[in-house]
Scaffold this motif. Structure first.
Motif, PDB file in Angstrom:
ATOM      1  N   GLY A 291      19.053  -4.778   2.495  1.00 24.50           N
ATOM      2  CA  GLY A 291      17.629  -5.082   2.500  1.00 24.50           C
ATOM      3  C   GLY A 291      16.843  -4.156   1.602  1.00 24.50           C
ATOM      4  N   LEU A 292      17.210  -2.865   1.581  1.00 23.29           N
ATOM      5  CA  LEU A 292      16.521  -1.919   0.709  1.00 23.29           C
ATOM      6  C   LEU A 292      16.713  -2.283  -0.757  1.00 23.29           C
ATOM      7  CD1 LEU A 292      14.895   0.708   0.527  1.00 23.29           C
ATOM      8  CD2 LEU A 292      17.071   1.954   0.475  1.00 23.29           C
ATOM      9  N   LEU A 293      17.916  -2.683  -1.111  1.00 26.44           N
ATOM     10  CA  LEU A 293      18.172  -3.102  -2.498  1.00 26.44           C
ATOM     11  C   LEU A 293      17.398  -4.381  -2.835  1.00 26.44           C
ATOM     12  CD1 LEU A 293      22.024  -2.425  -2.679  1.00 26.44           C
ATOM     13  CD2 LEU A 293      20.183  -1.020  -3.607  1.00 26.44           C
ATOM     14  N   SER A 294      17.262  -5.275  -1.866  1.00 24.33           N
ATOM     15  CA  SER A 294      16.496  -6.497  -2.126  1.00 24.33           C
ATOM     16  C   SER A 294      15.013  -6.193  -2.286  1.00 24.33           C
ATOM     17  CB  SER A 294      16.713  -7.506  -0.999  1.00 24.33           C
ATOM     18  OG  SER A 294      16.096  -7.072   0.195  1.00 24.33           O
ATOM     19  N   VAL A 295      14.524  -5.126  -1.650  1.00 22.04           N
ATOM     20  CA  VAL A 295      13.129  -4.719  -1.852  1.00 22.04           C
ATOM     21  C   VAL A 295      12.923  -4.254  -3.289  1.00 22.04           C
ATOM     22  CG1 VAL A 295      11.381  -3.019  -1.193  1.00 22.04           C
ATOM     23  CG2 VAL A 295      12.729  -4.171   0.566  1.00 22.04           C
ATOM     24  N   ALA A 296      13.899  -3.507  -3.819  1.00 21.34           N
ATOM     25  CA  ALA A 296      13.803  -3.111  -5.228  1.00 21.34           C
ATOM     26  C   ALA A 296      13.775  -4.342  -6.128  1.00 21.34           C
ATOM     27  CB  ALA A 296      14.985  -2.206  -5.591  1.00 21.34           C
ATOM     28  N   ALA A 297      14.616  -5.327  -5.800  1.00 18.83           N
ATOM     29  CA  ALA A 297      14.593  -6.571  -6.573  1.00 18.83           C
ATOM     30  C   ALA A 297      13.272  -7.309  -6.389  1.00 18.83           C
ATOM     31  CB  ALA A 297      15.760  -7.463  -6.153  1.00 18.83           C
TER      32      ALA A 297
END
Length: 748
Positions: A291-297
């Motif tokens: 989820g954290l990586l998807s926030v960056a995306a």
């Protein structure tokens, strides 16, 4: 295995770098509802001598452009829309009376000889500037014979302004004045009548010093009168710009004050930040590192979509900003689809590892993601094709946001997660567990479809309440669909609605719809002219202190009828396209059940707006089409799983497959619904009145659409299944061992 991830990473970096460069180099183009100003929409009309076609409208556009430039408007925008419409945007011009009078006046200028005084019964008589009756001869000089016109003043001649003219041919002016000079000194025939749009604006007598037959030399003249500087300038602009080749009718006008536009930008920014923070916190809590990586995306999504809009030269409008913010939730939707599918793949074969599960998640979720994008793009395309004014901006921004979210989820999120997954543990990754919703459903295994008729009866009750609201209260169609004028005033102190209504009635409009709030008053009436608005403003000032016009919107009757017709066409086309889409994807019973649930969604939202007396306008149309796309996509995911389970469990009743499909797709439905609701709740809190109604409609539509997928579409499919004689679908054939299974595309 190395080449595809490498080139995927290179492509992602290139997209981000290009977007960043465009963002830093470009400047957003704000619509008038954000920076303040007036938008006018004219429609050309055929005259006895000229046909109103594209060529005539283009010539009229050139005349309007000269007038706008002569008025000194900074960065005016004039474009032709269709064959017969011209859109004029005048930033900073907040007086629509002046703009419509100067920009759209036909300006047929002519110089006539006066044949003498006329009697009261003479049908050919015209009134001069003093109210007297004159009989005029044929035009001797038309506006085409004027080379230049400018406002002038001379302190030595005293205060006042006049318009100086220069003629192209001195001979025509000299002949006209020379013949008039032959008449006796006080004879009306010694006057020259200057006629603008069939109205005598000046008819000065010739000076006694002008000799008979000699006329006025120099090829110049002056239009005198009691002109202010602004009046003289506007008249000079009309004369110099030339006559319009065809008459123009004002069919639409919108005026927004700069303070309201600045407040709208500020409110949209707060909504975007609040929605992004809430959505980011939610997806990190549910999916942890993934989820954290998807926030960056997601941040990259914002950069990509903004850069795309700037590069396209798109105009940012208030509904457009709403579309920009709403697409954040759609970007989260694609990530949820992938992550839920990856969780399922990992639960089925944990020995293959997280990276393999994630690869299969991206591959198998593509079908559902494509469904979501297609249905939403259909709604965006219909809005751009059939909507009017700023709502078109919502269609453009929504379409760009959908495509940018696709790049964000399927490219950038994939690169980031593939880089990290496999290097962290399953629990930290967020994909190694089934999730709390799925775990609870697996443990409880509720039998939702045990009594399908009960759910249909509940849905029927809701529809009955909605229909009762439509029948008893009716729809409160906004000025966009009914025609008329809507004006919003800001007041220095609160004023009760009955007091405001009394003031408007005393101004001459007892039938106007008046609404009052803590900081303003809105007035809507079918026949409300620009001068009437000024009179209403004065009447309100006597009761509410200082009154400032905040915004104004005018829709002509013909355009209101057209927009109302286009709204019905848009909804009809949307339903027809979804019907065609469902007919291709499923058997007729599933498609009919989905359409029945879709109608329930639309009726419930429309009935709620009827009971709340909320306005039905273009923004509501945008919300309705978005609901249609979202609802159909949700039902496609459910029926995809129904078809798969029904085929895998041949011999079991359809009700069992429907129950299992609803339970298995519920984690995706809950998470994507919450992601969108966070955004919409932020719009409700910060988006202002118009966007608040938009958010209310979407919240109601998403909640209703989510519930109807399970409790209307599912039971309806079970009930309609009794009339379907075809057997259950065949199970999917197993793939060769050399290839990895790709799955059905359904998400659980």
């Amino acid at each position: 295995m190395f080449r595809a991830p490498f080139w995927r990473a290179v492509t992602a970096c290139a997209v981000i770098v290009i977007s960043l460069a465009v963002t830093l180099a470009g400047t957003p183009r704000l619509g008038l509802d954000l920076r303040g100003g007036t938008q006018l929409v004219f429609e050309s009309r055929s005259s006895p001598t000229v046909q109103a076609d594209a060529a005539a409208t283009d010539r009229a556009l050139d005349v309007l452009r000269q007038r706008a430039d002569a008025l000194g408007v900074v960065d005016p925008t004039l474009v032709r829309s269709g064959e017969r419409r011209i859109i004029v945007e005048l930033p900073g011009v907040l007086d629509p009376r002046q703009a419509a009078e100067v920009i759209g006046r036909t300006a047929q200028l002519a110089f006539h000889p006066v044949l003498g005084a006329a009697g009261p019964g003479d049908s050919s008589a015209v009134r001069d500037e003093n109210g007297g009756l004159l009989k005029l001869g044929p035009a001797a000089i038309t506006g085409d014979g004027v080379r230049d016109a400018a406002e002038q003043s001379d302190p030595q001649r005293g205060p006042g302004w006049w318009v100086g003219l220069e003629f192209r041919e001195e001979a025509a002016w000299r002949q006209l004045t020379g013949e008039a000079a032959c008449q006796p000194r006080d004879d009306p025939r010694r006057r020259i009548a200057i006629v603008l749009d069939r109205e005598v604006i000046s008819s000065p007598p010739l000076d006694p010093s002008i000799a008979c037959g000699a006329g006025i030399p120099g090829g110049g003249a002056q239009i005198t009168g009691s002109f202010t500087h602004e009046e003289a300038r506007d008249l000079a602009v009309l004369i110099k710009g030339g006559a319009l080749p065809v008459p123009l009718d004002l069919v639409e006008q919108r005026t927004v004050g700069p303070t309201l536009g600045a407040a709208a930008i500020d409110a949209s920014a707060r909504a975007a930040i609040a929605g992004l923070v809430l959505t980011a916190a939610f997806i990190v809590a549910v999916y942890r590192l993934a989820g954290l990586l998807s926030v960056a995306a997601l941040l990259c999504y914002g950069l990509i979509s903004y850069a795309a809009l700037v590069a396209m030269g798109a105009t940012f409008t208030l509904p457009g900003l709403a579309g920009f913010v709403l697409a954040i939730g759609m970007a989260i939707d694609a990530n949820v689809l992938v992550f839920e599918r990856a969780r399922e793949e990992y639960q089925q074969a944990p020995g293959r590892g997280l990276r393999k599960a994630l690869d299969r998640g991206f591959r198998n979720a593509w079908s559902a993601i494509a469904d979501s994008n297609v249905t939403t793009l259909i709604a965006a395309g219909l809005l751009f094709w059939l909507a009017s004014g700023p709502v078109k901006g919502f269609g453009v921004t929504l379409a760009v946001g959908v495509l940018a979210s696709l790049v964000s989820a399927m490219l950038i999120t994939r690169v980031l997660t593939q880089t990290v997954m496999g290097r962290v543990g399953p629990r930290l990754s967020g994909l190694g567990t089934a999730g709390s919703v799925r775990t609870w459903l697996t443990r409880r295994n509720p039998r939702l479809m045990r009594r399908p008729k009960l759910w249909l009866a509940v849905a029927g009750g809701l529809v009955a309440v909605a229909v009762a609201g439509l029948a008893l209260r009716g729809l409160n169609f906004g000025v966009e669909f009914t025609g008329g004028r809507l004006v919003e005033f800001a007041t220095s102190r609160p004023i009760p609605a009955d007091v405001a209504g009394e003031a408007v009635a005393r101004a001459g409009f007892p039938t106007a719809v008046v609404q009052a709030g803590d900081d303003g008053v809105s007035v809507r009436a079918a026949r409300l002219g620009l001068d009437d608005v000024a009179r209403i403003e004065q009447a309100l000032e006597a009761r509410a202190g200082e009154v400032t016009k905040r915004s104004e919107e005018f829709i002509g009757p013909s355009l209101g009828e057209e927009l109302r017709r286009n709204a019905l066409v848009a909804l009809g086309v949307a339903v027809a396209l979804q019907l065609g889409y469902l007919a291709v994807r499923f058997r007729w019973t599933f498609g009919a059940a989905a359409v029945l649930a879709l109608l329930v969604d639309v009726l419930v939202v429309a009935g709620m707006f009827a009971w709340l007396n909320k306005p039905i306008d273009g923004v509501f149309l945008a919300a309705t089409l978005t609901i249609v796309g979202y609802s159909v996509n949700d039902k496609v995911v459910v029926f995809d799983r129904v078809r798969e389970l029904w085929a895998a469990r041949r011999g079991e009743p359809l009700a069992e497959a429907v129950n299992g499909a609803i339970l298995q797709t519920m984690p995706r439905t809950v998470n994507t619904g919450l992601g969108a609701l966070f955004i919409l709740l932020a719009l409700m809190a910060f988006g202002g009145d118009s966007l608040r109604d938009f958010a209310i409609a979407l919240v109601a539509g998403i909640v209703t659409g989510t519930l109807s997928s399970a409790f209307v579409a599912g039971p309806a499919a079970i009930w309609l299944g009794r009339f379907d004689r075809r057997p259950a679908p065949e199970p999917a054939k197993p793939r060769r061992a050399a290839r990895e299974p790709r799955g059905s595309g359904a998400v659980v």
